[in-house]
Design a protein around this motif. Structure first.
Motif, PDB file in Angstrom:
ATOM      1  N   ALA A 146       0.834  -1.206   0.000  1.00 47.02           N
ATOM      2  CA  ALA A 146       0.000   0.000   0.000  1.00 47.02           C
ATOM      3  C   ALA A 146       0.867   1.253   0.000  1.00 47.02           C
ATOM      4  O   ALA A 146       0.558   2.235  -0.687  1.00 47.02           O
ATOM      5  CB  ALA A 146      -0.932  -0.006   1.212  1.00 47.02           C
ATOM      6  N   ILE A 147       1.950   1.233   0.748  1.00 48.95           N
ATOM      7  CA  ILE A 147       2.835   2.405   0.794  1.00 48.95           C
ATOM      8  C   ILE A 147       3.513   2.601  -0.557  1.00 48.95           C
ATOM      9  O   ILE A 147       3.660   3.734  -1.035  1.00 48.95           O
ATOM     10  CB  ILE A 147       3.859   2.257   1.935  1.00 48.95           C
ATOM     11  N   ALA A 148       3.912   1.513  -1.215  1.00 47.52           N
ATOM     12  CA  ALA A 148       4.507   1.637  -2.548  1.00 47.52           C
ATOM     13  C   ALA A 148       3.506   2.233  -3.537  1.00 47.52           C
ATOM     14  O   ALA A 148       3.860   3.090  -4.360  1.00 47.52           O
ATOM     15  CB  ALA A 148       4.987   0.269  -3.024  1.00 47.52           C
ATOM     16  N   ILE A 149       2.247   1.799  -3.469  1.00 43.58           N
ATOM     17  CA  ILE A 149       1.219   2.358  -4.347  1.00 43.58           C
ATOM     18  C   ILE A 149       0.994   3.837  -4.033  1.00 43.58           C
ATOM     19  O   ILE A 149       0.886   4.675  -4.944  1.00 43.58           O
ATOM     20  CB  ILE A 149      -0.086   1.561  -4.213  1.00 43.58           C
ATOM     21  N   ALA A 150       0.924   4.169  -2.745  1.00 42.85           N
ATOM     22  CA  ALA A 150       0.742   5.572  -2.356  1.00 42.85           C
ATOM     23  C   ALA A 150       1.908   6.426  -2.852  1.00 42.85           C
ATOM     24  O   ALA A 150       1.709   7.576  -3.279  1.00 42.85           O
ATOM     25  CB  ALA A 150       0.604   5.674  -0.843  1.00 42.85           C
ATOM     26  N   TRP A 151       3.121   5.880  -2.800  1.00 43.25           N
ATOM     27  CA  TRP A 151       4.279   6.613  -3.331  1.00 43.25           C
ATOM     28  C   TRP A 151       4.102   6.874  -4.824  1.00 43.25           C
ATOM     29  O   TRP A 151       4.391   7.975  -5.317  1.00 43.25           O
ATOM     30  CB  TRP A 151       5.569   5.833  -3.080  1.00 43.25           C
TER      31      TRP A 151
END
Length: 386
Positions: free
Chosen positions: A143-148
């Protein structure tokens, strides 16, 4: 391939199913088979995720709780830290931030064009919620990679999760965000943690997609479900990046779930995802590991197939595992390692959805339930592929 030997520090302790030896054995097998030495494959270092990155998904109070628990060894019950699933361990924040850093580095490499595909097999911790640990997951690295990616200009990101458990944390992070299509194929929440992932959970404009499969689903039925849902939606959504989570716990030997896939079925799914990354996302593919608790017989072979597939040179299924690796397994775990990269399963030609719906088949019932909920939102007919 983003790797650091310190990634094995993500360790909940003796007896916990999420034993980092599974990642250690995967890396050893991939090295012994020469996957990491192939032309075009680079093994790179990376920085751990800082608080700014973690705050893209997680609450500040939760990050502080993880740091406190990891420094003191004391539980933080309000944040799901100190349970049987998520016991506290010293250095918890540092280990979890390192896993997240690898996934963000993979996303950055793909988005900036430094790599076409990028992998973090230690990642895929898809259950972590904004303010709580859940299901062996502290920080939600996919999720953090997608948000980035969204923070850095991506307008459409697709996430496909083939772990046996529902990708609930990633779905929750983007449930109301039509820029992110989340697709999860998993065992029905009626029989498996986390109890979410029903077809009726559809998010913004049908961008949360859940295929809820019955216990006992085998290779042919699972691949039919994948073929009946995933390609059509990715083609309509046209993501700029495809992010995938390849939990290996759909295997028949996995001790925590009830699907009965083989390593051969799993590698067939990896090949399908690879093709779809090229067809629908310009080849931009970020891939992670995930669950998988048969530590010797399943995970190392499955994820070595995954890395080989991403390299563009799949390992033939009949390949013998190297003798040196089998000896390493014996010394490291005391177990007898598998001798071949296959389970000896013939993955039959997929009986495609367009060839007919069987109303008495529980897998077909599950497929149709999903298609009825989300296909109309994407201008697709639930009964055909038009």
């Amino acid at each position: 391939m983003f790797w650091d030997d310190r990634l094995v520090s993500y360790d909940f302790g003796p007896g916990h199913p999420m034993n980092p030896v599974r990642v250690e054995l995967t890396m050893a097998l991939a090295r012994e088979l020469g996957v990491l030495d192939r032309p075009g494959v680079r093994v790179s270092g990376f920085a751990p995720a800082d608080d700014k990155l973690l705050r893209l998904v997680h609450e500040e109070a939760y990050i502080a709780a993880v740091k406190h628990a990891g420094a003191t060894g004391l539980p933080e019950p309000r944040h799901g830290l100190g349970t049987d699933d998520n016991p506290v361990f010293l250095g918890m924040h540092d280990a979890s931030a390192l896993v997240t850093g690898a996934s963000v580095a993979a996303a950055e490499a793909v988005w900036t064009g430094r790599a076409e595909h990028a992998a973090n097999i230690s990642g895929g911790l898809h259950h972590a919620l904004s303010g709580a640990a859940s299901g062996f997951c502290v920080y939600n690295d996919p999720a953090i990679a997608i948000a980035w990616l969204l923070e850095n200009g991506a307008e459409r990101v697709a996430y496909v999760d083939i772990d046996v458990h529902h990708g609930d944390g990633v779905q929750a992070a983007f449930y109301d965000d039509p820029r992110v299509l989340t697709i999860s194929l998993h065992e029905t929440p009626r029989t498996l943690f986390p109890g979410t992932g029903f077809p009726t959970e559809t998010g913004a404009d049908g961008t949360a997609v859940n295929v809820s499969l019955p216990p006992g689903t085998n290779d042919a039925s699972w691949l039919r479900a994948f073929d009946a849902v995933v390609p059509q939606l990715l083609r309509r959504f046209r993501p700029q990046v495809l992010v995938t989570q390849q939990g290996a716990d759909s295997h028949a030997l996995d001790p925590l779930a009830h699907l009965i896939l083989s390593v051969d079925g799993q590698r067939t799914a990896y090949a399908a995802l690879h093709r779809l990354a090229h067809e629908t996302a310009g080849g931009r593919w970020v891939l992670t590991g995930g669950g998988g608790y048969e530590l010797v017989q399943v995970v190392p072979r499955a994820w070595t197939h995954l890395l080989a597939e991403a390299s563009g040179d799949p390992v033939p299924p009949g390949t013998e595992t190297p003798e040196g690796w089998r000896e390493f397994v014996r010394q490291r775990t005391g177990e007898i390692a598998p001798r071949r990269m296959t389970d000896g399963t013939d993955v039959v030609e997929v009986h495609r959805w367009g060839n007919g719906y069987d109303p008495a088949n529980p897998v077909d019932q599950a497929i149709l339930a999903t298609r009825r909920e989300v296909f109309p939102e994407h201008g697709l007919d639930p009964m055909t592929d038009e």
